[in-house]
Enzyme design. Structure first.
Site, mmCIF file in Angstrom:
data_model
loop_
_atom_site.group_PDB
_atom_site.id
_atom_site.type_symbol
_atom_site.label_atom_id
_atom_site.label_comp_id
_atom_site.label_asym_id
_atom_site.label_seq_id
_atom_site.Cartn_x
_atom_site.Cartn_y
_atom_site.Cartn_z
ATOM 1 N N ARG A 235 48.481 41.853 44.965
ATOM 2 C CA ARG A 235 49.756 41.601 45.633
ATOM 3 C C ARG A 235 50.783 42.606 45.108
ATOM 4 O O ARG A 235 50.824 42.888 43.907
ATOM 5 C CB ARG A 235 50.271 40.172 45.363
ATOM 6 C CG ARG A 235 49.610 39.086 46.199
ATOM 7 C CD ARG A 235 49.924 39.223 47.691
ATOM 8 N NE ARG A 235 49.366 38.136 48.483
ATOM 9 C CZ ARG A 235 48.174 38.169 49.076
ATOM 10 N NH1 ARG A 235 47.415 39.239 48.977
ATOM 11 N NH2 ARG A 235 47.758 37.145 49.798
ATOM 12 N N ASP A 259 46.747 49.010 47.561
ATOM 13 C CA ASP A 259 46.520 48.499 48.917
ATOM 14 C C ASP A 259 47.648 47.539 49.298
ATOM 15 O O ASP A 259 47.681 47.034 50.418
ATOM 16 C CB ASP A 259 45.170 47.767 48.969
ATOM 17 C CG ASP A 259 44.796 47.324 50.368
ATOM 18 O OD1 ASP A 259 44.783 48.185 51.272
ATOM 19 O OD2 ASP A 259 44.541 46.116 50.576
ATOM 20 N N GLU A 264 56.090 45.580 51.362
ATOM 21 C CA GLU A 264 55.188 45.905 52.475
ATOM 22 C C GLU A 264 55.518 45.151 53.762
ATOM 23 O O GLU A 264 55.134 45.589 54.849
ATOM 24 C CB GLU A 264 53.721 45.648 52.078
ATOM 25 C CG GLU A 264 53.343 44.187 51.926
ATOM 26 C CD GLU A 264 51.864 44.000 51.581
ATOM 27 O OE1 GLU A 264 51.380 44.647 50.645
ATOM 28 O OE2 GLU A 264 51.213 43.200 52.267
ATOM 29 N N HIS A 296 47.163 47.386 53.063
ATOM 30 C CA HIS A 296 46.630 46.009 53.018
ATOM 31 C C HIS A 296 45.393 45.864 53.918
ATOM 32 O O HIS A 296 45.331 44.989 54.785
ATOM 33 C CB HIS A 296 47.714 44.996 53.416
ATOM 34 C CG HIS A 296 47.531 43.671 52.747
ATOM 35 N ND1 HIS A 296 48.553 42.963 52.180
ATOM 36 C CD2 HIS A 296 46.417 42.925 52.523
ATOM 37 C CE1 HIS A 296 48.094 41.833 51.660
ATOM 38 N NE2 HIS A 296 46.795 41.793 51.857
HETATM 39 P P1 NAD Z 1 40.713 33.834 42.384
HETATM 40 O O1 NAD Z 1 41.598 32.631 42.392
HETATM 41 O O2 NAD Z 1 39.240 33.647 42.531
HETATM 42 O O3 NAD Z 1 40.950 34.655 41.020
HETATM 43 C C1 NAD Z 1 42.222 34.869 40.474
HETATM 44 C C2 NAD Z 1 42.037 34.951 38.965
HETATM 45 O O4 NAD Z 1 43.314 35.234 38.387
HETATM 46 C C3 NAD Z 1 41.550 33.629 38.344
HETATM 47 O O5 NAD Z 1 40.470 33.869 37.462
HETATM 48 C C4 NAD Z 1 42.759 33.108 37.612
HETATM 49 O O6 NAD Z 1 42.431 32.360 36.461
HETATM 50 C C5 NAD Z 1 43.443 34.414 37.236
HETATM 51 N N1 NAD Z 1 44.836 34.209 36.853
HETATM 52 C C6 NAD Z 1 45.697 33.207 37.222
HETATM 53 N N2 NAD Z 1 46.870 33.357 36.584
HETATM 54 C C7 NAD Z 1 46.751 34.464 35.815
HETATM 55 C C8 NAD Z 1 47.626 35.128 34.911
HETATM 56 N N3 NAD Z 1 48.855 34.665 34.677
HETATM 57 N N4 NAD Z 1 47.173 36.233 34.282
HETATM 58 C C9 NAD Z 1 45.922 36.698 34.491
HETATM 59 N N5 NAD Z 1 45.037 36.117 35.317
HETATM 60 C C10 NAD Z 1 45.454 35.016 35.969
HETATM 61 O O7 NAD Z 1 41.279 34.808 43.486
HETATM 62 P P2 NAD Z 1 40.503 35.999 44.227
HETATM 63 O O8 NAD Z 1 39.862 35.474 45.453
HETATM 64 O O9 NAD Z 1 39.719 36.763 43.230
HETATM 65 O O10 NAD Z 1 41.744 36.878 44.713
HETATM 66 C C11 NAD Z 1 42.556 37.585 43.782
HETATM 67 C C12 NAD Z 1 43.787 38.096 44.495
HETATM 68 O O11 NAD Z 1 43.418 39.103 45.438
HETATM 69 C C13 NAD Z 1 44.498 37.061 45.349
HETATM 70 O O12 NAD Z 1 45.396 36.321 44.561
HETATM 71 C C14 NAD Z 1 45.219 37.888 46.376
HETATM 72 O O13 NAD Z 1 46.526 38.157 45.897
HETATM 73 C C15 NAD Z 1 44.435 39.189 46.414
HETATM 74 N N6 NAD Z 1 43.817 39.452 47.720
HETATM 75 C C16 NAD Z 1 44.084 40.649 48.316
HETATM 76 C C17 NAD Z 1 43.503 40.958 49.542
HETATM 77 C C18 NAD Z 1 43.726 42.287 50.229
HETATM 78 O O14 NAD Z 1 43.348 42.457 51.391
HETATM 79 N N7 NAD Z 1 44.313 43.281 49.561
HETATM 80 C C19 NAD Z 1 42.671 40.020 50.161
HETATM 81 C C20 NAD Z 1 42.403 38.819 49.507
HETATM 82 C C21 NAD Z 1 42.987 38.538 48.285
#
Ligand code: NAD
Length: 341
Positions: A235, A259, A264, A296
């Site tokens: 994000r 990305d 954005e 994105h």
């Molecule tokens: P997920 O919930 O499986 O994993 C997120 C991880 O971050 C977890 O292990 C959690 O414990 C950890 N976390 C939470 N708070 C934290 C902190 N303060 N410090 C460090 N780590 C922390 O999520 P995911 O499916 O792996 O997705 C991750 C991120 O990817 C999403 O939050 C979203 O923002 C982003 N995303 C981007 C796109 C894109 O197209 N660019 C698409 C999907 C998701």
């Protein structure tokens, strides 16, 4: 059920129409983003479907509810754009796509690493210009380099596994460590400062939360190795963009691949090629030759978009039939830290 699908592009229609063959909802495709001014477009329609860059704040939800909309279907994982308290007060049920291909995002992240390192974006243009010189294209072996993964959930884990395949050492930082990370091999959890100090490449995969906003700020950048590579496919607001620009100018950040971008919402998902971009920070970022930006698109694979459409319409089935929806978002999920943004 009739569903007003806001903010639709050609690809949304294509994949939702394919998935809908099984579900048979009446899909009304609308081009405008959802906000309080466009909410009346869903008048009399029981469900509204939205994406990451739509707005579902209290004012918008009130406008939807007053026109008879009862369900909000998010065709994304993140729900930071929705005021869940307001939705609950108004009796609007909300569901999201809790998970879709994490491979899509992890693989795109690796694509940014390889593009920046081997300067594929520059090489592509040079060869098209019949310029076959190699000066300025030198990269480094990924093998043996240290990769820091901030957020080791679904996407971070897959990214870490792929990088281990290249022979990288892995450092992880997570507010909620999971026991699988250290089984990848050459992987260990460390404090954030140790990860910042020792990583050649840092990739962000944690959600956007009050505790993670600007997790990469001037202070964090000051701890990084000179010339390191920073990647963000999570994000935009995880990064203080102005501080990163200073880091690039000072040579502390040697490569930046993003990305996602803080501002954005005013840019991405639209063709603005015929306009003058007013965002000076974005334009400055674009001007650096060691920065690669994609808009994105990390989620944008056939597999992921198929799952997004299918899950969104299954969520609509549940609401229509009065069944429990496994992807329904309840108010308490907003305050649980361990959630995807
Ligand atoms: P997920 O919930 O499986 O994993 C997120 C991880 O971050 C977890 O292990 C959690 O414990 C950890 N976390 C939470 N708070 C934290 C902190 N303060 N410090 C460090 N780590 C922390 O999520 P995911 O499916 O792996 O997705 C991750 C991120 O990817 C999403 O939050 C979203 O923002 C982003 N995303 C981007 C796109 C894109 O197209 N660019 C698409 C999907 C998701």
């Amino acid at each position: 059920m009739k569903i007003a699908v806001f903010n639709t592009h050609k690809y949304d229609r294509e994949y939702f129409d394919q998935a809908n063959v099984k579900h048979n909802h009446e899909l009304v495709y609308l081009e405008p983003h959802l906000d309080h001014t466009t909410a009346p477009l869903a008048a009399g329609i029981p469900a509204a479907c939205i994406f990451v860059n739509d707005t579902a704040d209290a004012k918008t939800l009130e406008a939807l509810a007053s026109n008879g909309t009862k369900y909000l279907l998010l065709r994304c994982t993140g729900f930071n754009q929705v005021d869940l308290h307001a939705a609950a007060d108004l009796g609007i049920k909300v569901a999201r796509v809790a998970a879709y291909s994490p491979y899509s995002v992890a693989e795109h992240t690796v694509g940014l690493v390889l593009t920046l390192n081997r300067k594929i974006h520059k090489a592509y243009n040079r060869v098209r210009d019949d310029n076959f010189a190699l000066d300025g294209l030198m990269g480094f072996d990924l093998h043996g380099r240290t990769v820091g993964v901030i957020g080791t959930g679904k996407i971070g884990m897959i990214f870490a596994q792929i990088m281990r395949g290249f022979g990288c050492q892995l450092l992880g930082y997570d507010a909620y460590p999971n026991s699988n990370f250290e089984t990848i091999g050459a992987a260990r959890y460390v404090e954030l400062s140790e990860l910042l100090e020792n990583s050649d490449i840092i990739s962000l995969h944690c959600p956007l939360l009050p505790t993670t906003e600007h997790i990469i700020n001037a202070e964090a950048i000051s701890q990084m190795k000179p010339g390191m590579m920073l990647i963000n496919t999570s994000r935009g607001k995880l990064i203080d963009t102005r501080a990163v620009i200073e880091g690039i100018k000072a040579g502390k950040i040697g490569y930046l691949g993003i990305d996602v971008y803080e501002q954005e919402d005013n840019l991405f998902f639209e063709d603005l090629s015929g306009t003058v971009i007013q965002d000076d920070v974005f334009q400055l970022l674009q001007s650096f030759s060691n920065v690669v930006i994609t808009a994105h698109q990390a989620f944008f694979t056939r597999d992921a978009v198929t799952t997004i459409a299918e899950t969104t319409l299954s969520n609509a089935d549940c609401f229509e039939q009065g069944q429990a929806c496994p992807n329904e978002l309840k108010v308490e999920e907003k305050v649980v830290a361990k959630t995807s943004a």
